[in-house]
Design a protein around this motif. Structure first.
Motif, PDB file in Angstrom:
ATOM      1  N   ALA A  29       0.836  -1.194   0.000  1.00  0.00           N
ATOM      2  CA  ALA A  29       0.000   0.000   0.000  1.00  0.00           C
ATOM      3  C   ALA A  29       0.872   1.245   0.000  1.00  0.00           C
ATOM      4  CB  ALA A  29      -0.920  -0.002   1.218  1.00  0.00           C
ATOM      5  N   GLY A  30       1.997   1.170   0.702  1.00  0.00           N
ATOM      6  CA  GLY A  30       2.928   2.286   0.714  1.00  0.00           C
ATOM      7  C   GLY A  30       3.513   2.549  -0.658  1.00  0.00           C
ATOM      8  N   LYS A  31       3.827   1.489  -1.390  1.00  0.00           N
ATOM      9  CA  LYS A  31       4.351   1.644  -2.745  1.00  0.00           C
ATOM     10  C   LYS A  31       3.335   2.343  -3.631  1.00  0.00           C
ATOM     11  CE  LYS A  31       6.299  -0.874  -6.659  1.00  0.00           C
ATOM     12  NZ  LYS A  31       6.719  -2.207  -7.170  1.00  0.00           N
ATOM     13  N   ALA A  32       2.074   1.953  -3.508  1.00  0.00           N
ATOM     14  CA  ALA A  32       1.021   2.580  -4.308  1.00  0.00           C
ATOM     15  C   ALA A  32       0.880   4.062  -3.971  1.00  0.00           C
ATOM     16  CB  ALA A  32      -0.301   1.848  -4.071  1.00  0.00           C
ATOM     17  N   LYS A  33       1.062   4.393  -2.710  1.00  0.00           N
ATOM     18  CA  LYS A  33       0.926   5.783  -2.258  1.00  0.00           C
ATOM     19  C   LYS A  33       2.173   6.604  -2.576  1.00  0.00           C
ATOM     20  CE  LYS A  33      -1.687   8.650   0.286  1.00  0.00           C
ATOM     21  NZ  LYS A  33      -3.111   8.904   0.056  1.00  0.00           N
ATOM     22  N   ALA A  56      15.340   5.314   0.934  1.00  0.00           N
ATOM     23  CA  ALA A  56      15.531   3.863   0.797  1.00  0.00           C
ATOM     24  C   ALA A  56      16.398   3.329   1.934  1.00  0.00           C
ATOM     25  CB  ALA A  56      16.189   3.553  -0.540  1.00  0.00           C
ATOM     26  N   GLY A  57      15.927   2.273   2.568  1.00  0.00           N
ATOM     27  CA  GLY A  57      16.700   1.623   3.617  1.00  0.00           C
ATOM     28  C   GLY A  57      16.699   2.334   4.956  1.00  0.00           C
ATOM     29  N   GLN A  58      15.972   3.450   5.036  1.00  0.00           N
ATOM     30  CA  GLN A  58      15.876   4.157   6.324  1.00  0.00           C
ATOM     31  C   GLN A  58      14.924   3.398   7.236  1.00  0.00           C
ATOM     32  OE1 GLN A  58      16.989   5.773   8.920  1.00  0.00           O
ATOM     33  NE2 GLN A  58      17.504   7.523   7.575  1.00  0.00           N
ATOM     34  N   HIS A  59      15.129   3.491   8.546  1.00  0.00           N
ATOM     35  CA  HIS A  59      14.262   2.789   9.486  1.00  0.00           C
ATOM     36  C   HIS A  59      12.823   3.284   9.375  1.00  0.00           C
ATOM     37  CE1 HIS A  59      17.971   1.303  10.981  1.00  0.00           C
ATOM     38  NE2 HIS A  59      18.355   2.453  11.494  1.00  0.00           N
ATOM     39  N   ALA A  60      11.887   2.359   9.352  1.00  0.00           N
ATOM     40  CA  ALA A  60      10.485   2.713   9.172  1.00  0.00           C
ATOM     41  C   ALA A  60       9.974   3.647  10.268  1.00  0.00           C
ATOM     42  CB  ALA A  60       9.630   1.444   9.121  1.00  0.00           C
ATOM     43  N   LYS A  61      10.350   3.369  11.514  1.00  0.00           N
ATOM     44  CA  LYS A  61       9.875   4.216  12.615  1.00  0.00           C
ATOM     45  C   LYS A  61      10.362   5.652  12.456  1.00  0.00           C
ATOM     46  CE  LYS A  61      11.284   1.673  16.122  1.00  0.00           C
ATOM     47  NZ  LYS A  61      11.506   1.222  17.518  1.00  0.00           N
ATOM     48  N   ASP A  93       2.634   5.045   8.044  1.00  0.00           N
ATOM     49  CA  ASP A  93       3.225   3.747   8.372  1.00  0.00           C
ATOM     50  C   ASP A  93       3.488   2.924   7.114  1.00  0.00           C
ATOM     51  OD1 ASP A  93       3.134   4.382  11.033  1.00  0.00           O
ATOM     52  OD2 ASP A  93       1.405   3.123  11.502  1.00  0.00           O
ATOM     53  N   ASN A  94       2.551   2.971   6.166  1.00  0.00           N
ATOM     54  CA  ASN A  94       2.705   2.194   4.933  1.00  0.00           C
ATOM     55  C   ASN A  94       3.838   2.738   4.066  1.00  0.00           C
ATOM     56  OD1 ASN A  94       0.534   0.656   5.771  1.00  0.00           O
ATOM     57  ND2 ASN A  94      -0.959   1.706   4.480  1.00  0.00           N
ATOM     58  N   LEU A  95       3.913   4.060   3.951  1.00  0.00           N
ATOM     59  CA  LEU A  95       5.007   4.672   3.195  1.00  0.00           C
ATOM     60  C   LEU A  95       6.342   4.339   3.843  1.00  0.00           C
ATOM     61  CD1 LEU A  95       3.472   8.171   2.419  1.00  0.00           C
ATOM     62  CD2 LEU A  95       4.274   6.528   0.703  1.00  0.00           C
ATOM     63  N   ALA A  96       6.373   4.419   5.157  1.00  0.00           N
ATOM     64  CA  ALA A  96       7.608   4.117   5.886  1.00  0.00           C
ATOM     65  C   ALA A  96       8.031   2.674   5.650  1.00  0.00           C
ATOM     66  CB  ALA A  96       7.400   4.377   7.376  1.00  0.00           C
ATOM     67  N   ALA A  97       7.075   1.763   5.685  1.00  0.00           N
ATOM     68  CA  ALA A  97       7.383   0.346   5.464  1.00  0.00           C
ATOM     69  C   ALA A  97       7.916   0.116   4.055  1.00  0.00           C
ATOM     70  CB  ALA A  97       6.138  -0.502   5.699  1.00  0.00           C
ATOM     71  N   TYR A  98       7.324   0.804   3.072  1.00  0.00           N
ATOM     72  CA  TYR A  98       7.774   0.638   1.683  1.00  0.00           C
ATOM     73  C   TYR A  98       9.204   1.136   1.512  1.00  0.00           C
ATOM     74  CZ  TYR A  98       8.611   1.531  -3.204  1.00  0.00           C
ATOM     75  OH  TYR A  98       9.207   1.568  -4.442  1.00  0.00           O
TER      76      TYR A  98
END
Length: 203
Positions: A29-33, A56-61, A93-98
């Motif tokens: 969902a993060g990729k789509a956003k 890229a590769g940054q911590h999601a939190k 959260d979704n963007l961060a996860a992506y």
């Protein structure tokens, strides 16, 4: 460990827990956003312009916290504030996860700045009270996700330099316990440029 550092570390851990993405974060969902982010940060989170950070590769939190801070005005940026304004907590959260799932492109350090940059990153400057960067961001620059200390390794030198100067001037003030503001306030322009270049080449 002095009391000021201990307090700042405690505040950082508290902020990290408060900013933690939910366990249900959806990278797809993060990729789509993420199309709205791609023009500046790149489709895979590797920005072409060194003024804009690689995600890229940054911590999601850490990513989620920065987006929340932009939205709330705790971190001021004329470009990011309107981008974050319409994001829900789930979107963040979704963007961060992506972006966390992507691979950061590697950079190179300026050979002329490596000696000073490594000295500051690994040992700080005892004379002026500058703490070693690796104490929080790890010897390899990968940060500390549990404490919400970001990954630095591979980040654009220009972006890192700009952020250190923003912390130094107080323009950026979303660091827990003023940790980064207190450190950057003691750094010279030469130290900032050197450590930023060194960080760009860390791998």
């Amino acid at each position: 460990m002095n009391k000021q550092f201990a307090f700042a570390a405690l505040m950082s851990v508290t902020a990290a827990l408060a900013a933690s993405p939910t366990l249900a974060a959806d990278a797809a969902a993060g990729k789509a956003k993420s199309a709205m982010c791609a023009s500046c940060h790149g489709a895979d989170g590797n920005s072409a312009n060194p003024e804009w950070p690689k995600l890229a590769g940054q911590h999601a939190k850490y990513i989620a916290k920065q987006l929340a801070d932009f939205k709330a005005g705790r971190r001021e940026n004329a470009m990011m504030a309107p981008m974050a304004a319409g994001l829900s907590d789930a979107d963040m959260d979704n963007l961060a996860a992506y972006f966390a799932s992507q691979t950061m492109s590697l950079g190179e350090a300026d050979p002329d700045l490596v000696e000073l940059g490594e000295k500051i990153y690994r040992g700080g400057n005892k004379a002026s009270g500058v703490a070693a960067c690796m104490a929080c961001h790890a010897p390899n620059g990968m940060g500390n996700p549990a404490a919400n200390f970001p990954r630095l390794a591979g980040q654009h030198a220009k972006y890192t330099e700009n952020q250190l100067k923003a912390f130094r001037s107080g323009q950026r003030a979303n660091d827990a316990g003023k940790m980064m503001r207190n450190i950057a306030a003691k750094m010279t322009d030469a130290e900032i440029a050197a450590v930023a270049s060194y960080i760009q080449g860390l791998r």
